[in-house]
Design an enzyme around this catalytic site. Structure first.
Site, PDB file in Angstrom:
ATOM      1  N   ASP A 127       0.553  -1.150   0.210  1.00  0.00           N
ATOM      2  CA  ASP A 127       0.210  -0.320  -0.036  1.00  0.00           C
ATOM      3  C   ASP A 127       0.875   1.439   0.076  1.00  0.00           C
ATOM      4  OD1 ASP A 127      -2.391   1.372  -0.247  1.00  0.00           O
ATOM      5  OD2 ASP A 127      -2.743   1.266   2.025  1.00  0.00           O
ATOM      6  N   TYR A 129       1.357   5.608  -0.065  1.00  0.00           N
ATOM      7  CA  TYR A 129       1.070   7.099  -0.005  1.00  0.00           C
ATOM      8  C   TYR A 129       1.202   8.277  -1.192  1.00  0.00           C
ATOM      9  CZ  TYR A 129       0.627   9.802   4.916  1.00  0.00           C
ATOM     10  OH  TYR A 129       0.359  10.527   6.148  1.00  0.00           O
ATOM     11  N   HIS A 134      -3.768  14.063   0.551  1.00  0.00           N
ATOM     12  CA  HIS A 134      -3.786  13.091   1.931  1.00  0.00           C
ATOM     13  C   HIS A 134      -2.751  13.068   2.873  1.00  0.00           C
ATOM     14  CE1 HIS A 134      -4.964   9.792   4.453  1.00  0.00           C
ATOM     15  NE2 HIS A 134      -3.614   9.276   3.518  1.00  0.00           N
ATOM     16  N   ARG A 143       1.164  15.190  13.156  1.00  0.00           N
ATOM     17  CA  ARG A 143       2.434  15.596  13.613  1.00  0.00           C
ATOM     18  C   ARG A 143       1.861  17.329  13.716  1.00  0.00           C
ATOM     19  NH1 ARG A 143       3.507  11.932   9.328  1.00  0.00           N
ATOM     20  NH2 ARG A 143       3.882  13.791   8.019  1.00  0.00           N
ATOM     21  N   GLU A 200     -10.319   4.407   3.254  1.00  0.00           N
ATOM     22  CA  GLU A 200      -9.888   4.784   2.875  1.00  0.00           C
ATOM     23  C   GLU A 200     -10.095   5.001   1.401  1.00  0.00           C
ATOM     24  OE1 GLU A 200      -4.961   4.145   4.133  1.00  0.00           O
ATOM     25  OE2 GLU A 200      -5.604   5.936   5.875  1.00  0.00           O
ATOM     26  N   GLU A 202      -9.143   4.589  -1.779  1.00  0.00           N
ATOM     27  CA  GLU A 202      -7.842   3.601  -3.563  1.00  0.00           C
ATOM     28  C   GLU A 202      -8.025   3.476  -4.604  1.00  0.00           C
ATOM     29  OE1 GLU A 202      -4.571   2.411  -0.559  1.00  0.00           O
ATOM     30  OE2 GLU A 202      -4.921   3.458   1.602  1.00  0.00           O
ATOM     31  N   ASP A 234      -9.276   0.402   2.369  1.00  0.00           N
ATOM     32  CA  ASP A 234      -8.325   0.269   3.487  1.00  0.00           C
ATOM     33  C   ASP A 234      -8.580   0.815   4.728  1.00  0.00           C
ATOM     34  OD1 ASP A 234      -6.320  -0.552   4.716  1.00  0.00           O
ATOM     35  OD2 ASP A 234      -4.755   1.378   3.958  1.00  0.00           O
ATOM     36  N   ARG A 238      -7.516   4.205  13.560  1.00  0.00           N
ATOM     37  CA  ARG A 238      -6.934   4.682  13.444  1.00  0.00           C
ATOM     38  C   ARG A 238      -6.326   5.316  15.099  1.00  0.00           C
ATOM     39  NH1 ARG A 238      -5.651   6.535   9.170  1.00  0.00           N
ATOM     40  NH2 ARG A 238      -7.743   6.851   7.597  1.00  0.00           N
ATOM     41  N   GLN A 241      -3.471   2.893  14.994  1.00  0.00           N
ATOM     42  CA  GLN A 241      -2.762   3.183  14.378  1.00  0.00           C
ATOM     43  C   GLN A 241      -1.509   4.401  14.660  1.00  0.00           C
ATOM     44  OE1 GLN A 241      -4.376   4.789  10.556  1.00  0.00           O
ATOM     45  NE2 GLN A 241      -1.736   5.558   9.719  1.00  0.00           N
ATOM     46  N   TYR A 245       2.212   2.964  14.540  1.00  0.00           N
ATOM     47  CA  TYR A 245       3.436   3.109  13.237  1.00  0.00           C
ATOM     48  C   TYR A 245       4.259   3.384  14.055  1.00  0.00           C
ATOM     49  CZ  TYR A 245       3.411   8.237  13.238  1.00  0.00           C
ATOM     50  OH  TYR A 245       3.374   9.566  13.165  1.00  0.00           O
ATOM     51  N   LYS A 254      -4.076  -1.252   9.789  1.00  0.00           N
ATOM     52  CA  LYS A 254      -4.779  -2.190   8.865  1.00  0.00           C
ATOM     53  C   LYS A 254      -4.984  -3.033   8.144  1.00  0.00           C
ATOM     54  CE  LYS A 254      -3.246   2.366   7.315  1.00  0.00           C
ATOM     55  NZ  LYS A 254      -4.167   3.416   6.537  1.00  0.00           N
ATOM     56  N   THR A 258      -8.601  -5.572   4.187  1.00  0.00           N
ATOM     57  CA  THR A 258      -8.319  -4.442   3.488  1.00  0.00           C
ATOM     58  C   THR A 258      -9.558  -4.985   2.302  1.00  0.00           C
ATOM     59  OG1 THR A 258      -5.900  -3.642   3.698  1.00  0.00           O
ATOM     60  CG2 THR A 258      -7.209  -3.540   1.307  1.00  0.00           C
ATOM     61  N   THR A 349      -4.545   6.459  -0.028  1.00  0.00           N
ATOM     62  CA  THR A 349      -6.367   7.144   0.567  1.00  0.00           C
ATOM     63  C   THR A 349      -5.840   8.540  -0.998  1.00  0.00           C
ATOM     64  OG1 THR A 349      -6.539   6.976   2.400  1.00  0.00           O
ATOM     65  CG2 THR A 349      -7.626   8.791   1.639  1.00  0.00           C
ATOM     66  N   GLU A 363     -10.289  12.690   7.512  1.00  0.00           N
ATOM     67  CA  GLU A 363      -9.462  14.492   6.593  1.00  0.00           C
ATOM     68  C   GLU A 363     -11.396  14.995   6.763  1.00  0.00           C
ATOM     69  OE1 GLU A 363      -6.870  13.824   2.969  1.00  0.00           O
ATOM     70  OE2 GLU A 363      -7.582  11.834   3.654  1.00  0.00           O
TER      71      GLU A 363
HETATM   72 CA    CA Z   1      -3.927   2.858   2.387  1.00  0.00          CA
END
Ligand code: CA
Length: 417
Positions: A127, A129, A134, A143, A200, A202, A234, A238, A241, A245, A254, A258, A349, A363
């Site tokens: 997967d 990014y 996104h 962050r 997500e 995708e 996906d 959260r 994650q 992560y 995750k 899927t 995403t 989002e």
């Molecule tokens: Ca994903």
């Protein structure tokens, strides 16, 4: 290509001759309920093996009947681009030449009478990014106070290896995962059902022809290896994650499920959907550089649509992805990692620049600060048990027409225990 079929299809069908996506179906309750390969035309599915026996296929396909009389696409995937092109031509001939009608028509089954299955046996699953919008949104949320894009983001398509065994076909219920969660203010992690279950939206790419260990796949070889494209949800926990992560990336947040759409749209159906990706801000290293005069654009102009309980939440534009499928494939193999038949990779995403084009709830609801309002008066920051999410897409097919992607849908079931 012949443009007229003997089937009674509306002019604007999203599943006309320009599309012809592949899937795997069975006929529950019939005398022969095997899984077998099918091609969708309108609201019917054509049994490929039965049609080949009734109408005749090119000799190279008849010489290898396992290609079509198979419970998954994998044998066809392994056969490579020449076989894919030959089969598409054959199927088109079956559906256009009136001489084939008597043999082929009995091999059509209404979609309402078949069950659709995961169309391929997955090998590895990766997967990416690839959406700048996104990645920027998630960077701002996860962050705060730092640059939203990490320093590597515009130099390589960031990705991780997912869990191939939990790829499931559209319609498979998704059980809310449990795991460790720890909000920043919590003194210690707790265990329990995810409280921040998300989607997500995708684009997925299915690899057919393998490549040897030690040999990178060049950008230009994308169509030799990639059979077709489908839609992906996906599902993402959260809270799991966010706690797990750092520093190795996504894991249990995750890998519980899927979902993929049941129809694989062949690359041959997407010629008119190809579009130049966004302008690149920094020079790319040669193995990723598709900006040259002879480079082929492999962005795909898919307009996706994400619905929650039947209410449209957003329309993510896949043409806005910064990194193309060809770049994702080139990067995935540049270290010499081999491709296997059934490898599957997803874009990450898809989010466009506008708020109503974002492809995830975190989002759309901006981390819970602006919950999404639904027509029944309720609001969502994340998914509730019983919620059903559906992703569809269309793409240009020439002459103003469009082709459709089969929907990928899933309903959330309560956590186990
Ligand atoms: Ca994903």
């Amino acid at each position: 290509m012949t443009t007229a079929t003997w089937l009674d299809l509306p002019e604007d069908s999203l599943f006309g001759l320009a599309n012809l996506p592949y899937g795997v179906f069975s006929r529950p309750g019939s005398a022969d309920d095997r899984r077998r390969l099918g091609v969708r035309i309108g609201d019917q599915v054509l049994d490929l093996g039965a049609a080949a026996r009734a109408a005749g296929a090119p000799s190279e396909l008849l010489d290898a009947p396992s290609l079509l009389d198979s419970p998954s696409l994998n044998a066809l995937l392994a056969a490579g681009r020449p076989a894919w092109t030959a089969l598409r031509g054959t199927v088109t001939g079956w559906l256009t030449d009136p001489a084939h009608r008597a043999a082929v028509e009995p091999q059509l089954h209404p979609l309402t009478e078949v069950r659709l299955h995961l169309p391929f046996e997955p090998a590895d699953y990766v997967d990416f990014y690839a959406s700048e919008h996104h990645a920027s949104n998630l960077g701002a949320l996860f962050r705060p106070g730092t640059e939203p894009l990490t320093p590597n983001w515009k130099h390589l398509p960031i990705g991780y290896h997912g869990r191939a065994g939990s790829l499931v076909v559209s319609g498979t219920p998704v059980v809310r995962p449990s795991g460790q969660r720890k909000a920043p203010a919590d003194p210690a992690p707790t265990f329990g059902p995810s409280l921040r279950l998300d989607i997500e939206a995708e684009v997925g790419f299915l690899v057919g022809a393998p490549s040897p260990l030690g040999e990178p796949v060049a950008l230009g070889d994308f169509p030799e290896h990639v059979f077709g494209v489908c839609l992906v949800n996906d599902w993402s926990a959260r809270d799991l994650q966010a706690w797990e992560y750092v520093p190795l990336g996504p894991f249990l947040g995750k890998s519980f499920a899927t979902s993929v759409s049941p129809w694989i749209v062949p690359l041959d159906a997407l010629r008119e959907a190809r579009t130049a990706p966004p302008a690149r801000d920094v020079p790319l290293l040669p193995y990723l550089d598709d900006t040259g005069a002879d480079a082929e654009p492999w962005g795909l102009d898919l307009t996706m649509e994400v619905s929650l309980n039947g209410h449209v939440l957003s329309r993510p534009p896949a043409g806005s992805l910064y990194w193309t499928g060809a770049q994702q494939l080139a990067h995935m193999t540049v270290n010499g990692a081999p491709l296997r038949t059934g490898d599957f990779f997803a874009s990450g995403t898809v989010s466009g620049p506008e708020p109503d084009t974002r492809g995830s709830l975190i989002e759309l609801a901006w981390n819970g600060e602006q919950p999404v309002k639904l027509p029944d008066g309720s609001t969502r920051s994340f998914l509730q048990d019983g919620d059903e999410v559906t992703i569809t897409a269309t793409a240009p097919a020439g002459d103003g027409g469009r082709i459709g992607f089969g929907e990928v849908t899933g309903r959330i079931l309560p956590a186990v225990g």
